[in-house]
Scaffold this active site. Structure first.
Site, mmCIF file in Angstrom:
data_model
loop_
_atom_site.group_PDB
_atom_site.id
_atom_site.type_symbol
_atom_site.label_atom_id
_atom_site.label_comp_id
_atom_site.label_asym_id
_atom_site.label_seq_id
_atom_site.Cartn_x
_atom_site.Cartn_y
_atom_site.Cartn_z
ATOM 1 N N GLU A 81 45.900 30.420 51.283
ATOM 2 C CA GLU A 81 45.742 28.959 51.376
ATOM 3 C C GLU A 81 44.761 28.433 50.335
ATOM 4 O OE1 GLU A 81 45.298 27.275 55.221
ATOM 5 O OE2 GLU A 81 47.062 28.326 55.976
ATOM 6 N N CYS A 125 53.772 38.614 57.485
ATOM 7 C CA CYS A 125 53.164 37.310 57.751
ATOM 8 C C CYS A 125 53.663 36.380 56.657
ATOM 9 C CB CYS A 125 51.638 37.438 57.698
ATOM 10 S SG CYS A 125 50.783 35.849 57.654
ATOM 11 N N THR A 126 54.021 35.183 57.051
ATOM 12 C CA THR A 126 54.686 34.294 56.091
ATOM 13 C C THR A 126 53.776 33.840 54.946
ATOM 14 O OG1 THR A 126 54.280 32.517 57.683
ATOM 15 C CG2 THR A 126 56.470 33.487 57.661
ATOM 16 N N HIS A 127 52.481 34.058 55.070
ATOM 17 C CA HIS A 127 51.570 33.724 53.961
ATOM 18 C C HIS A 127 51.548 34.802 52.873
ATOM 19 C CE1 HIS A 127 49.870 30.656 56.555
ATOM 20 N NE2 HIS A 127 49.031 30.282 55.614
ATOM 21 N N TYR A 139 47.537 30.803 64.123
ATOM 22 C CA TYR A 139 48.111 31.396 65.325
ATOM 23 C C TYR A 139 47.726 32.878 65.428
ATOM 24 C CZ TYR A 139 51.461 27.538 66.350
ATOM 25 O OH TYR A 139 52.063 26.351 66.690
ATOM 26 N N GLY A 140 47.478 33.492 64.269
ATOM 27 C CA GLY A 140 47.322 34.952 64.215
ATOM 28 C C GLY A 140 46.176 35.514 65.029
ATOM 29 N N CYS A 190 57.389 31.969 61.553
ATOM 30 C CA CYS A 190 56.014 32.464 61.709
ATOM 31 C C CYS A 190 56.129 33.810 62.403
ATOM 32 C CB CYS A 190 55.217 31.487 62.571
ATOM 33 S SG CYS A 190 53.601 32.090 63.090
ATOM 34 N N ASN A 191 55.524 34.824 61.808
ATOM 35 C CA ASN A 191 55.660 36.154 62.401
ATOM 36 C C ASN A 191 54.953 36.262 63.741
ATOM 37 O OD1 ASN A 191 55.761 36.550 59.261
ATOM 38 N ND2 ASN A 191 56.882 38.238 60.203
ATOM 39 N N THR A 192 53.792 35.638 63.840
ATOM 40 C CA THR A 192 53.031 35.733 65.087
ATOM 41 C C THR A 192 53.806 35.069 66.222
ATOM 42 O OG1 THR A 192 51.041 35.549 63.731
ATOM 43 C CG2 THR A 192 50.759 35.345 66.101
ATOM 44 N N ASP A 206 56.342 26.576 61.913
ATOM 45 C CA ASP A 206 55.340 27.599 61.614
ATOM 46 C C ASP A 206 53.990 27.065 62.088
ATOM 47 O OD1 ASP A 206 54.084 29.895 60.383
ATOM 48 O OD2 ASP A 206 53.455 28.595 58.762
ATOM 49 N N SER A 207 52.993 27.937 62.101
ATOM 50 C CA SER A 207 51.641 27.490 62.427
ATOM 51 C C SER A 207 51.123 26.518 61.357
ATOM 52 C CB SER A 207 50.717 28.698 62.530
ATOM 53 O OG SER A 207 50.732 29.409 61.310
#
Ligand code: DGL
Length: 272
Positions: free
Chosen positions: A154, A186-188, A43-44, A74-76, A11-12
């Site tokens: 975050e 988005c993974t966040h 990355y987004g 990571c979706n992006t 992932d980023s």
């Protein structure tokens, strides 16, 4: 015969840990090597060519760890780089967009689906295309980039007044459109589920692709005779930023304590 090589996940940064936790729950006997590219995140907001380069470098690193499968958590990176990575790899590559899109298409009752994601994912159009592919004709799809959600997640501001205000700002158009299903693209974003649910209402189904991705991992292991014997699986973590910083913020994303011993590695040394 058992295949005891680990699964590579990247992932980023730390968002992919929300996918890793589901993989651990789904296939607890499998070893995993996780790489978080915190040093080059986010990355987004970056261009497609940059994300492809970073993703290829991350994949090279994981291949050097002798992994049997790559999960782009990571979706992006999935939106921009999956095609290139899957063409280059000799092992299965799993992305996170399709499982979420499929789950959303299945969940909607009124045919109105929202997608929230980074700017990169939204602009790529990959998510919208995937949801369309699995949906009944006439399904209405609404997208919204929510870049501030990454920082809120975050920062640990998962459900406070500021997060509520940001939700109102980003999500009002989706609420007004009457969606009944919302893809957390988005993974966040799963960390902000409570705040998002409060604003959207409990009738709106939130799609967290993590579990659906873990099911794809399980099925791919079984289909390819890649499952391990489950004895003493490795759990390794690498980050391109400082391991202490990674370990400080990782646990809530992983949903449990992070094993000690995160190592530093810069994948930008790979020529791709
Ligand atoms: N992990 C990224 C994603 O799922 C979000 C964070 C970033 O922008 O790097 O799209």
């Amino acid at each position: 015969m058992a295949d005891n090589r680990p699964i590579g996940v990247f992932d980023s940064g730390i968002g992919g840990l929300t996918v890793l936790r589901e993989i651990w729950d789904m296939v607890p006997g499998e070893g995993t090597v996780y790489f978080g590219d915190n040093g080059r995140a986010p990355y987004g907001t970056k261009s497609k060519s940059t994300i492809i380069k970073y993703s290829l470098q991350n994949m090279r690193f994981l291949e050097d760890q002798d992994v049997k499968m790559i999960v782009i958590a990571c979706n992006t990176a999935s939106a921009h780089a999956y095609k290139v990575l899957s063409e280059k790899a000799d092992i299965p590559v799993i992305e996170v967009v399709t499982p979420g899109a499929r789950a959303a298409a299945k969940a909607t009752r009124n045919g109105k689906i929202g997608i929230i994601a980074t700017k990169g994912s939204v602009n790529s159009g990959v998510y919208k295309d995937a949801v369309e592919r699995y949906s009944a004709p006439g399904t209405e799809i609404y997208q919204q980039a929510c870049p501030l959600f990454v920082s809120l997640a975050e920062e640990g501001w998962w459900d406070n007044d500021i997060t509520a205000a940001v939700c109102r700002e980003y999500l009002t158009p989706l609420k007004e459109a009457g969606i009944d299903t919302l893809v957390l693209g988005c993974t966040h974003y799963p960390l902000l589920s409570d705040a998002i649910r409060k604003f959207m209402g409990s009738d709106v189904v939130l799609i967290n692709a993590g579990k659906a991705v873990a099911e794809v991992v399980r099925d791919t292991l079984n289909a390819g005779s890649l499952a391990s014997d489950g004895i003493d699986p490795v759990r390794a973590f690498y980050t391109s930023d400082e391991p202490e910083l990674f370990e400080e913020i990782a646990s809530p994303f992983l949903g449990r304590g992070l094993p000690a011993g995160t190592k530093h590695f810069n994948t930008d040394r790979y020529e791709v």
